[in-house]
Enzyme design. Structure first.
Site, short mmCIF file in Angstrom:
data_model
loop_
_atom_site.label_atom_id
_atom_site.label_comp_id
_atom_site.label_asym_id
_atom_site.label_seq_id
_atom_site.Cartn_x
_atom_site.Cartn_y
_atom_site.Cartn_z
N GLY A 57 -12.13 8.62 -19.13
CA GLY A 57 -12.05 9.84 -18.32
C GLY A 57 -13.34 10.62 -18.47
N CYS A 84 -12.87 4.16 -24.20
CA CYS A 84 -13.81 5.28 -24.02
C CYS A 84 -13.11 6.61 -24.34
CB CYS A 84 -14.40 5.24 -22.62
SG CYS A 84 -15.84 6.30 -22.49
N TYR A 85 -12.85 7.46 -23.34
CA TYR A 85 -12.15 8.72 -23.62
C TYR A 85 -10.82 8.44 -24.32
CZ TYR A 85 -9.68 13.14 -22.79
OH TYR A 85 -8.96 14.29 -22.95
N HIS A 171 -16.55 -0.13 -22.00
CA HIS A 171 -15.56 -0.46 -20.96
C HIS A 171 -15.39 -1.98 -20.82
CE1 HIS A 171 -14.95 3.57 -19.28
NE2 HIS A 171 -16.17 3.78 -19.73
N GLU A 173 -13.31 -3.43 -18.96
CA GLU A 173 -12.83 -3.76 -17.61
C GLU A 173 -13.96 -3.98 -16.61
OE1 GLU A 173 -12.70 -0.92 -19.16
OE2 GLU A 173 -12.76 0.82 -17.85
N SER A 229 -1.54 -2.93 13.34
CA SER A 229 -2.85 -2.39 13.71
C SER A 229 -3.90 -3.50 13.84
CB SER A 229 -3.31 -1.41 12.64
OG SER A 229 -3.62 -2.13 11.46
N GLY A 230 -3.55 -4.71 13.41
CA GLY A 230 -4.55 -5.78 13.39
C GLY A 230 -5.21 -5.87 12.02
N ASP A 233 -3.18 -4.92 5.92
CA ASP A 233 -1.98 -4.37 5.28
C ASP A 233 -0.75 -4.45 6.18
OD1 ASP A 233 -3.91 -3.75 3.46
OD2 ASP A 233 -3.97 -1.62 3.93
N LYS A 374 -5.30 -4.01 -2.97
CA LYS A 374 -5.80 -4.66 -1.75
C LYS A 374 -6.12 -6.15 -1.98
CE LYS A 374 -7.57 -3.69 2.44
NZ LYS A 374 -7.00 -2.71 3.40
#
Ligand code: XMP
Length: 518
Positions: A57, A84-85, A171, A173, A229-230, A233, A374
């Protein structure tokens, strides 16, 4: 204690990387969720996590209003990893000492492992790690040992093996931390012994069953509706639901006349023929264009388009008997409660909810992608045999080309923009850049400039090319396209799009600019 759970909880303290941690955990085959730091301990316990990760953070633990959590949390008998934080918070809450560093450590540092730790199994000494912090830990809590230092001699990690509490100042990640994936997996599998049981193929089967039960429960005649919508999602959500209930899902695809060249025709055909969706095309170009006549304010354009869409959808929905459910392609990032570390952000553009339909609709919502990121949705799309042309499509705004024609939208400006858009897409794809770039598109600007064509003076329109790289659309940088590609795009637009005699390239980043021009 052995927890009967295979879920991990990530507690968010406002880091830009929190969602990245979640994606990494899921890539390792483990289901996880993100809760804000302000969540009640009871809620955290109810989640029944097998391990807890405290995110990074931007704050210092000593800041007024810094995001803190009660140290009751450590009474939950599961392994903890503070990043980290999150690590500084462990030190702060368990009576270690944190203080501002003389120099911020930002970017690469070398990891010097000073004590053997399960966390670093398989990592090399001197491996590069990614740092981004202003505070440092000067002494770890009692009963904790330091296991590594950075090149500057600062504490890079500590642990209490018995209590299974671990802290990393860097980090793991981010891709720049070469050994990061291994470190996270060591924590998840060797230390926390979390079971790997998050598989997207299981997800598909389970979801289909769940949707079938939900929609058919009580009344087998129930129908569902979905606005397509094409984009990836809504398409994936619709295909999942149609696998569950077949033609009882009625999809509505509104051609608002603001889509790209031939897009409405092609996408509709594809939905029907290749994806076997029960889809209705509503041709509404004229209605949209006449509603936009004389309007040049971007917010007004958005509102008009959003409202018209809802009216049209409502009318179509009324025609469908027993439509009790509304399918939406909501994703996990839309659901996560964000951490207002810097106070709530003000509204810059009224977008990102244009696809969303008002709650006043009397439908029960079906949101099959609510738990997914996504990239997971794209993978599910592929598993459902939805082609790359849809799953890998660059994001396209709800108001479509209307916000790429600066000022008033006219039939002629849309025509020019569509031609230019096809050229940009062709050139970007030809150079294998389409999937590496977040978005690439032209914008038509309502000024005329002087040029010379043949031997004649011309006085014609200006087109700007916008191409950006981004991870999530929240921040973005202009794509450093090769000059030759830009030259090709420019010369094709000027020679093939009648009425354009100049092309410029947008070299602004977001912030302070935005991706779209309106
Ligand atoms: P900006 O322009 O705010 O865009 O940097 C960030 C991302 O959002 C998309 N965008 C929209 N999407 N309705 C949408 O559904 C909108 O009104 C809208 N405006 C911008 C934009 O394309 C980019 O991906």
């Amino acid at each position: 204690m052995k927890v009967n759970s295979s879920k991990v909880l990530i507690i968010d303290f406002g880091s830009q990387y929190t969602q990245l941690i979640a994606r990494k955990v899921r890539e390792s085959g483990i289901y996880c969720e993100i809760y804000p730091f302000s969540s009640r301990i009871e809620k955290i316990k109810d989640f029944n996590p097998a391990a807890i990760i405290l995110s990074g953070g931007p704050s210092s633990v000593y800041d007024k209003g810094a995001p803190l959590i009660s140290n009751e949390i450590f009474k939950i008998d599961v392994p903890f990893l503070g990043i980290c934080y999150g690590m500084q918070l462990i030190a702060y809450l368990l009576s270690g000492e944190v203080k501002p560093a003389k120099n911020r450590e930002y970017g690469y540092s070398k990891l010097e492992i000073t004590k053997k730790s399960k966390l670093f199994a398989g990592c090399g000494d001197d491996d590069p790690v990614w740092m981004s912090h202003g505070d440092i830990i000067v002494s770890p809590p009692n009963d904790f040992i330091i296991t590594s230092k950075t090149g500057n001699g600062n504490i890079a990690s500590f642990e209490n093996k018995e209590k299974k509490i671990y802290g990393l100042q860097f980090h793991p990640e981010v891709a720049h931390t070469i050994c990061g994936h291994k470190i996270l997996n060591n924590f998840l599998f060797d230390i926390a012994e979390v079971k790997k049981d998050w598989k997207l193929s299981d997800f598909i089967e389970d979801k289909i069953k769940e949707i079938k039960t939900e929609i058919s429960s009580g009344n087998n005649g129930n129908n569902a509706i979905c606005a397509l919508s094409g984009g990836v999602d809504s398409t994936v959500a619709a295909v999942l639901v149609s696998r569950a209930i077949g033609d009882k899902l009625v999809c509505i695809f509104v051609d608002n006349g603001l889509l790209r060249e031939n897009e409405a025709r092609d996408v509709f055909k594809f939905y029907k023929e290749n994806l076997s969706l029960n889809v209705k095309l509503v041709k509404a170009e004229k209605i949209f264009l006449s509603a936009l006549k004389g309007v040049s304010d971007p917010e007004k354009k958005r509102k008009i388009i959003g409202k018209l869409f809802i009216n049209i959808f409502e009318k179509e929905a009324d025609k469908i008997k027993n439509a009790k459910f509304l399918v939406q392609g909501t994703l996990y990032p839309d659901v996560i409660e964000s951490v207002p570390v810097y106070g709530s952000s003000s509204i810059i553009k009224s977008h990102h909810n244009v696809g969303g339909l008002p709650k006043k609709f009397n439908f029960k919502l079906i949101e099959p992608l609510r738990e997914l990121f996504k990239d997971e949705v794209r993978l599910i799309g592929k598993k459902l045999n939805i082609p790359d042309a849809i799953t890998e499509r660059q994001p396209f705004p709800g108001p479509g080309l209307a916000i790429r024609v600066i000022g008033e939208v006219t039939g002629n400006s849309l025509k020019m923009l569509r031609k230019a858009d096809t050229i940009v897409a062709e050139e970007i794809k030809k150079n294998n850049l389409y999937n590496k770039i977040w978005q690439s598109f032209p914008v038509i600007i309502p000024v005329k400039t002087v040029g010379v064509m043949g031997d004649k003076r011309s006085y014609e329109s200006l087109i700007a090319i916008r191409a950006v790289t981004s991870l999530d659309g929240m921040t973005a940088d202009f794509a450093q396209l090769d000059y030759e590609i830009l030259r090709q795009i420019s010369s094709r637009i000027i020679s093939e799009v009648k009425g354009v005699n100049r092309v410029v390239y947008d070299i602004s980043s977001k912030p302070p600019s935005t991706i779209e021009w309106e």
